[in-house]
Design a protein around this motif. Sequence first.
Motif, mmCIF file in Angstrom:
data_model
loop_
_atom_site.group_PDB
_atom_site.id
_atom_site.type_symbol
_atom_site.label_atom_id
_atom_site.label_comp_id
_atom_site.label_asym_id
_atom_site.label_seq_id
_atom_site.Cartn_x
_atom_site.Cartn_y
_atom_site.Cartn_z
ATOM 1 N N PRO A 71 10.343 -9.377 -23.165
ATOM 2 C CA PRO A 71 10.752 -9.888 -21.841
ATOM 3 C C PRO A 71 9.846 -11.016 -21.352
ATOM 4 O O PRO A 71 10.310 -11.938 -20.685
ATOM 5 N N ALA A 72 8.574 -10.940 -21.681
ATOM 6 C CA ALA A 72 7.658 -12.008 -21.264
ATOM 7 C C ALA A 72 8.035 -13.329 -21.935
ATOM 8 O O ALA A 72 8.012 -14.385 -21.295
ATOM 9 N N ARG A 73 8.392 -13.272 -23.217
ATOM 10 C CA ARG A 73 8.813 -14.482 -23.913
ATOM 11 C C ARG A 73 10.127 -15.003 -23.341
ATOM 12 O O ARG A 73 10.307 -16.206 -23.186
ATOM 13 N N THR A 128 13.850 -2.000 -12.749
ATOM 14 C CA THR A 128 13.874 -0.601 -12.331
ATOM 15 C C THR A 128 13.546 0.265 -13.541
ATOM 16 O O THR A 128 14.104 0.057 -14.621
ATOM 17 N N VAL A 129 12.641 1.224 -13.367
ATOM 18 C CA VAL A 129 12.264 2.138 -14.444
ATOM 19 C C VAL A 129 12.821 3.514 -14.122
ATOM 20 O O VAL A 129 12.631 4.022 -13.018
ATOM 21 N N TRP A 164 3.952 -4.361 -16.145
ATOM 22 C CA TRP A 164 4.876 -5.486 -16.177
ATOM 23 C C TRP A 164 6.057 -5.218 -15.246
ATOM 24 O O TRP A 164 6.452 -6.080 -14.466
ATOM 25 N N ALA A 165 6.621 -4.004 -15.316
ATOM 26 C CA ALA A 165 7.776 -3.645 -14.486
ATOM 27 C C ALA A 165 7.415 -3.625 -13.001
ATOM 28 O O ALA A 165 8.191 -4.084 -12.165
ATOM 29 N N ARG A 166 6.240 -3.121 -12.673
ATOM 30 C CA ARG A 166 5.824 -3.059 -11.263
ATOM 31 C C ARG A 166 5.650 -4.447 -10.658
ATOM 32 O O ARG A 166 5.830 -4.636 -9.459
ATOM 33 N N SER A 167 5.313 -5.412 -11.484
ATOM 34 C CA SER A 167 5.076 -6.765 -10.962
ATOM 35 C C SER A 167 6.363 -7.557 -10.787
ATOM 36 O O SER A 167 6.331 -8.690 -10.340
ATOM 37 N N ARG A 168 7.502 -6.942 -11.139
ATOM 38 C CA ARG A 168 8.790 -7.630 -11.025
ATOM 39 C C ARG A 168 9.773 -6.772 -10.242
ATOM 40 O O ARG A 168 10.223 -5.747 -10.724
#
Length: 57
Positions: free
Chosen positions: A12-14, A45-46, A37-41
């Motif tokens: 996902p970062a790429r 949703t997790v 990573w998920a918390r910063s976006r």
Amino acid sequence: MAILQERAAELPARAARCADLVHAEIYGSIGPGTRAWARSRPQVTVYPDFPPESAAT
């Protein structure tokens, strides 16, 4: 499994370098790197696990 998920966090970062992330859902157990990573976006949703198939119908 956690090692594979942590390595997958790079994908996902790429993709973010090429496109805007509109929405993502992550299901199952994730490691701390993916969780951070998920918390910063806000568009991510997790969930603890896949929804049951009966919920999809």
